[in-house]
Design an enzyme around this catalytic site. Structure first.
Site, PDB file in Angstrom:
ATOM      1  N   LYS A  53       0.842  -1.200   0.000  1.00 39.70           N
ATOM      2  CA  LYS A  53       0.000   0.000   0.000  1.00 39.70           C
ATOM      3  C   LYS A  53       0.877   1.250   0.000  1.00 39.70           C
ATOM      4  O   LYS A  53       0.607   2.218  -0.711  1.00 39.70           O
ATOM      5  CB  LYS A  53      -0.937  -0.013   1.221  1.00 39.70           C
ATOM      6  N   GLN A  97      -5.029  -1.600   9.506  1.00 36.07           N
ATOM      7  CA  GLN A  97      -4.943  -2.925   8.891  1.00 36.07           C
ATOM      8  C   GLN A  97      -5.577  -3.983   9.793  1.00 36.07           C
ATOM      9  O   GLN A  97      -5.312  -4.020  10.991  1.00 36.07           O
ATOM     10  CB  GLN A  97      -3.470  -3.262   8.602  1.00 36.07           C
ATOM     11  N   ASP A 120     -11.332   2.952   4.155  1.00 37.50           N
ATOM     12  CA  ASP A 120     -11.712   1.537   4.069  1.00 37.50           C
ATOM     13  C   ASP A 120     -13.236   1.360   4.039  1.00 37.50           C
ATOM     14  O   ASP A 120     -13.727   0.281   3.708  1.00 37.50           O
ATOM     15  CB  ASP A 120     -11.168   0.775   5.286  1.00 37.50           C
TER      16      ASP A 120
HETATM   17  N1  GUN Z   1      -7.334  -6.968   5.822  1.00 36.34           N
HETATM   18  C1  GUN Z   1      -7.724  -7.678   4.745  1.00 36.34           C
HETATM   19  N2  GUN Z   1      -8.304  -6.868   3.846  1.00 36.34           N
HETATM   20  C2  GUN Z   1      -8.281  -5.629   4.357  1.00 36.34           C
HETATM   21  C3  GUN Z   1      -8.727  -4.361   3.890  1.00 36.34           C
HETATM   22  O1  GUN Z   1      -9.300  -4.199   2.806  1.00 36.34           O
HETATM   23  N3  GUN Z   1      -8.506  -3.320   4.722  1.00 36.34           N
HETATM   24  C4  GUN Z   1      -7.915  -3.470   5.925  1.00 36.34           C
HETATM   25  N4  GUN Z   1      -7.775  -2.381   6.673  1.00 36.34           N
HETATM   26  N5  GUN Z   1      -7.491  -4.613   6.390  1.00 36.34           N
HETATM   27  C5  GUN Z   1      -7.684  -5.686   5.605  1.00 36.34           C
END
Ligand code: GUN
Length: 284
Positions: A53, A97, A120
Site C-alpha cells: 500500500k 490494517q 476503508d
Molecule cells: N485486511 C484484509 N483486507 C483488508 C482491507 O481491505 N482493509 C484493511 N484495513 N485490512 C484488511
C-alpha cells in the site's frame, strides 16, 4: 472458453489516471493527499499488504505515513494515535490494517476513525450509508469488483448474483453494492444448504470464502461471470483462488484469475478513496 478479466492491467490503467488527478490537485490546490496506515503486531501477510500500500501511494504521488505498533499495544494508545491522525490536516485517509490482535476491540477501533477519513469504509456510518443505498466511502475490494464488472461492460441490473462469504470486508458490502445496482442478490455462507444449486442458477458469482478450489467448475452456469476474491497460498507457495479456475473457465463467460484479478484492484481503490477523501475535505 471464458474471457479473462485482467484486473492487473485495469488496475495499472486506473493508477496512471489517478496519478494525473493527484498531480492536478497538487497544482491547483497545493495539496498532496496523505494516507496513514496503522499496523499493530507482526502478522506477515499484513506486513506485505501494508508495504504494498505504501509503495502504491508513492507511485501515485500520495504521501504515505505508516505507523507500525507492537503486538502488545494498548487500546488506549491505539485510540490516541487515531485521534491524532483524525486531527492531522495533512492526513486525508486513515486505514487500520485488519485483523487486529485479539486484545483490541475491532469495532471500538474502527469507530474511532473520522468518517471523513475512513478510506476503508468500515466505520458504522459508512456501512450504514452503503446499506441505505447512499454510499460515501465504499470498502476497497468490493468497489474493485464493481469496477471490474463495469470495465468489461457487464450489465448488473436484473441479474441474479450469488455472493459466497459474508465477511464485513468483502461479502456483505459486495452483496449491498450489487443490490444497489439492481441485481437480485443471494448472500451464501458456510451454513447455506445446497450451495451448488444456488451457484448453478447465478449470472454473477462472487466467491469470497478463503478456501482453495471450494467453488467447483461444474457448478457454474454457462456464460456466467465469475469473480474470484480468494487469495490462498498452496503448500508449494503458489497462489490460488476459491474457484476451480480451469473447469470454471470452460463454462463461464468471464472469469477473474488469481493472481491478477481482484487483488490488484483493492489497492487501486484505496488510492481512489484517498484522493476522494482529500477532495471532499478540501471541497468543504
Ligand atoms: N485486511 C484484509 N483486507 C483488508 C482491507 O481491505 N482493509 C484493511 N484495513 N485490512 C484488511
Amino acid at each position: 472458453m471464458a474471457e479473462i478479466i485482467d484486473g492487473k492491467t485495469i488496475a495499472t490503467e486506473l493508477r496512471a489516471a489517478l496519478k494525473n488527478e493527484v498531480d492536478i490537485l497538487k497544482e491547483t490546490r497545493g495539496v498532496t493527499p496523505g494516507l496513514a496506515v496503522v499496523l499493530v503486531g507482526d502478522d506477515p501477510a499484513s506486513k506485505v499488504y501494508v508495504k504494498n500500500k505504501g509503495k502504491a501511494c508513492e507511485e501515485a504521488g500520495i504521501r504515505s505515513v505508516q505507523h507500525c505498533l507492537p503486538e502488545n499495544t494498548s487500546e488506549e494508545r491505539l485510540l490516541g494515535l487515531i485521534r491524532d491522525l483524525n486531527d492531522d490536516s495533512e492526513i486525508h485517509g486513515i486505514l487500520v490494517q485488519l485483523p487486529l490482535p485479539k486484545h483490541l476491540d475491532q469495532n471500538t477501533v474502527l469507530e474511532a476513525v473520522s468518517i471523513e477519513k475512513d478510506v476503508d469504509g468500515f466505520h458504522p456510518y459508512n456501512v450504514g450509508m452503503l446499506t441505505l443505498g447512499k454510499p460515501v466511502f465504499e470498502p476497497c475490494t468490493p468497489r474493485g469488483i464493481m469496477v471490474l464488472l463495469d470495465s468489461v461492460g457487464i450489465e448488473i441490473e436484473g441479474k441474479d448474483a450469488v455472493v459466497i462469504g459474508r465477511s464485513n470486508i468483502v461479502g456483505k458490502p459486495a452483496a449491498l453494492m450489487l443490490l444497489n445496482r439492481n441485481a437480485t442478490v443471494t448472500l451464501c455462507h458456510s451454513k447455506t444448504k445446497d450451495l451448488a444449486a444456488r451457484v448453478s442458477t447465478a449470472d454473477i458469482v462472487v466467491a469470497s470464502i478463503g478456501r482453495p478450489g471450494f467453488v467447483k467448475g461444474d457448478w457454474i452456469k454457462k456464460g456466467a461471470v465469475v469473480i474470484d476474491v480468494g487469495i490462498n497460498r498452496l503448500p508449494d507457495g503458489r497462489l490460488t483462488g476459491d474457484v476451480e479456475f480451469l473447469k470454471a473457465s470452460a463454462r463461464a463467460g468471464y472469469i477473474t484469475p488469481v493472481p491478477g484479478g481482484v487483488g490488484p484492484m483493492t489497492i487501486a481503490m484505496l488510492l481512489e478513496n484517498t484522493l476522494d477523501a482529500a477532495e471532499r475535505i478540501l471541497g468543504k
